[in-house]
Motif scaffolding. Structure first.
Motif, PDB file in Angstrom:
ATOM      1  N   TYR A  40       0.815  -1.207   0.000  1.00 43.85           N
ATOM      2  CA  TYR A  40       0.000   0.000   0.000  1.00 43.85           C
ATOM      3  C   TYR A  40       0.855   1.265   0.000  1.00 43.85           C
ATOM      4  N   PHE A  41       2.117   1.129   0.381  1.00 46.92           N
ATOM      5  CA  PHE A  41       3.016   2.275   0.362  1.00 46.92           C
ATOM      6  C   PHE A  41       4.195   2.014  -0.578  1.00 46.92           C
ATOM      7  N   VAL A  44       5.651   5.168  -2.302  1.00 47.58           N
ATOM      8  CA  VAL A  44       6.435   6.001  -1.390  1.00 47.58           C
ATOM      9  C   VAL A  44       7.752   5.314  -1.045  1.00 47.58           C
ATOM     10  N   ALA A 178      -3.946   2.588   5.520  1.00 43.03           N
ATOM     11  CA  ALA A 178      -3.379   3.385   4.427  1.00 43.03           C
ATOM     12  C   ALA A 178      -4.308   4.526   4.053  1.00 43.03           C
ATOM     13  N   HIS A 182      -3.394   8.588   4.360  1.00 42.63           N
ATOM     14  CA  HIS A 182      -3.493   9.504   3.216  1.00 42.63           C
ATOM     15  C   HIS A 182      -4.516  10.611   3.454  1.00 42.63           C
ATOM     16  N   ILE A 190       3.711  12.358   4.494  1.00 38.03           N
ATOM     17  CA  ILE A 190       3.832  10.909   4.320  1.00 38.03           C
ATOM     18  C   ILE A 190       5.245  10.540   3.914  1.00 38.03           C
ATOM     19  N   TRP A 195       4.868   7.369   6.306  1.00 35.98           N
ATOM     20  CA  TRP A 195       4.930   5.995   5.800  1.00 35.98           C
ATOM     21  C   TRP A 195       5.411   5.016   6.866  1.00 35.98           C
TER      22      TRP A 195
END
Length: 436
Positions: A40-41, A44, A178, A182, A190, A195
């Motif tokens: 999900y990250f 990033v 997540a 956000h 983030i 994160w």
């Protein structure tokens, strides 16, 4: 003394067993959260753990490559834990698997980035993903074996579907976390620190799970095998490979469908929608949460229907439903996102095919080698197919934006073919898998 077969047929789910299964499902949910929060990250993490001048497509492929390392480590961890699970007991491996998950998840949340330590950043990240993969390799097969050995055979499908829903709940928790990150933090926040929060939360989840699993009890089937001295006398995996090749092949085929269903349509699709449909992260993750809720329902429904109509027919129906629904959904999103939520919800329901897969696999091996047989088939298939899927789809999408839908449809054809094998050869497989 009652035989293992008699125990398997006569045992009924008591209130105490129900509590045990609930704790098992909850623990699995928290452990799966730790494993999937990475994806999900992924965007990033990719920007922070690789050089800034690296081409975007290469950074994405390498980021998913580290994600895939967790899958590639699953067979070794799963086989080792399954070996001792078949010889020493199912419960003990639960404590080991969660410890191997909690520690690296916490470390990822504390890890310095490429800007601080250079090439060591992706290397340390890779090492943590390998440890997570080893942990999850024993978790899912162990949980399915644990559940099915607490219920009667006629409820195997519902038990597997319910536990699968519990495991998938971990993905839902990841999606919700997540989404929350956000919605609360800006993109800059983030990248600076936000994160890290989901990984640190995952570490806390892991240690909570260790505490909860203190109340788990060994399965009646394993206890009966100990008392009647029916435990495998040679290496369990050796027996699996020597005598149960058809069972392994069928289990691997249906696991391939599970990987496409989970990895592409649930884990990768939010990021894909952000890139190809230009959705903002919060909207794509909110839709993903709706799809996962429907997936929870689909797992239970599929498992219950499999008990009534057989695993093969339900496997075929849900495979076809997934292929059709995801193809229509993905193609539509490329030019019109107005029906994002309802269409993704339908896809999520048919991803409930995940609830049928473990019931097929667990019935294919006898109790004495069940953990090893299921773990080997499931983890090797997941390593091959689940581990390479993100990189393959990411590479193919550069050539054709519809590649994800083509891949899912092709794998669902494998699911239909596997369902025919289950229908035709199930009596032979179950005879071979009768308790020894």
């Amino acid at each position: 003394m009652a035989s293992t077969e008699e125990v398997l047929h006569s045992h009924r789910l008591s209130w105490s067993d129900g509590k045990t299964l609930s704790l098992s499902a909850l623990g699995g949910a928290l452990e799966f959260y730790d494993f999937v929060i990475f994806v999900y990250f992924a965007n990033v993490v990719g920007s922070l753990f690789f050089p800034t001048d690296m081409p975007e497509w290469l950074r994405q492929v390498q980021t998913y490559g580290i994600f895939a390392a967790g899958y590639l480590a699953r067979p070794l961890g799963g086989i080792i834990m399954a070996h001792f699970g078949d010889l020493l007991g199912r419960k003990r491996m639960f404590m080991l698997s969660i410890f191997l998950m909690a520690v690296p998840t916490t470390l990822i949340g504390l890890m310095p980035t490429y800007a601080s330590i250079g090439i060591w950043a992706p290397l340390l990240l890779l090492m943590c993903r390998v440890l997570q993969g080893a942990a999850i390799g024993g978790e899912a097969p162990g949980a399915w074996v644990f559940v099915t050995e607490h219920v009667s055979k006629r409820h195997t499908g519902l038990a597997c579907g319910t536990l699968s829903a519990g495991l998938v709940a971990g993905i839902l928790i990841g999606s919700l976390v997540a989404t929350g990150v956000h919605s609360v933090l800006s993109a800059e926040q983030i990248h600076q620190y936000g994160w890290r929060l989901p990984f640190l939360l995952g570490g806390v989840f892991g240690f909570i799970t260790m505490y909860l699993r203190r109340w788990l009890h060994e399965t009646p089937i394993f206890k009966a095998m100990q008392q009647s001295q029916e435990l495998s006398e040679e290496l369990p995996i050796k027996t699996v490979l020597k005598e149960y090749t058809p069972s392994v092949l069928v289990s691997m085929a249906v696991t391939w469908v599970l990987t496409a269903a989970i990895v592409v349509t649930i884990l990768m699709t939010p990021s894909l929608l952000q890139k190809v449909a230009h959705l903002d992260p919060q909207t794509s993750l909110e839709a993903n949460s709706v799809a996962i809720i429907c997936l929870l329902v689909g797992c239970v429904v599929a498992g219950a229907l499999a008990d009534k109509f057989g695993n093969g027919p339900i496997m075929a129906i849900f495979s076809i439903g997934l292929a059709v629904s995801y193809s229509i959904f993905y193609r539509t999103m490329l030019h019109d996102t107005s029906l994002l939520f309802p269409m993704y919800a339908v896809v999520g329901f048919f991803v409930g095919v995940s609830g049928v897969v473990p019931a097929i696999a667990v019935k294919s091996f006898p109790a004495a080698i069940r953990f090893s047989g299921l773990s080997f088939s499931y983890n090797v298939a997941y390593a091959i197919f689940g581990g390479t899927t993100p990189m393959l789809v990411s590479a193919l999408i550069r050539e054709d934006v519809l590649a994800p839908s083509y891949y899912v449809s092709a794998v669902c054809v494998v699911g239909v073919l596997a369902s025919f094998a289950v229908i035709r050869f199930r009596p032979r497989l179950e005879l071979a898998a009768s308790p020894i």
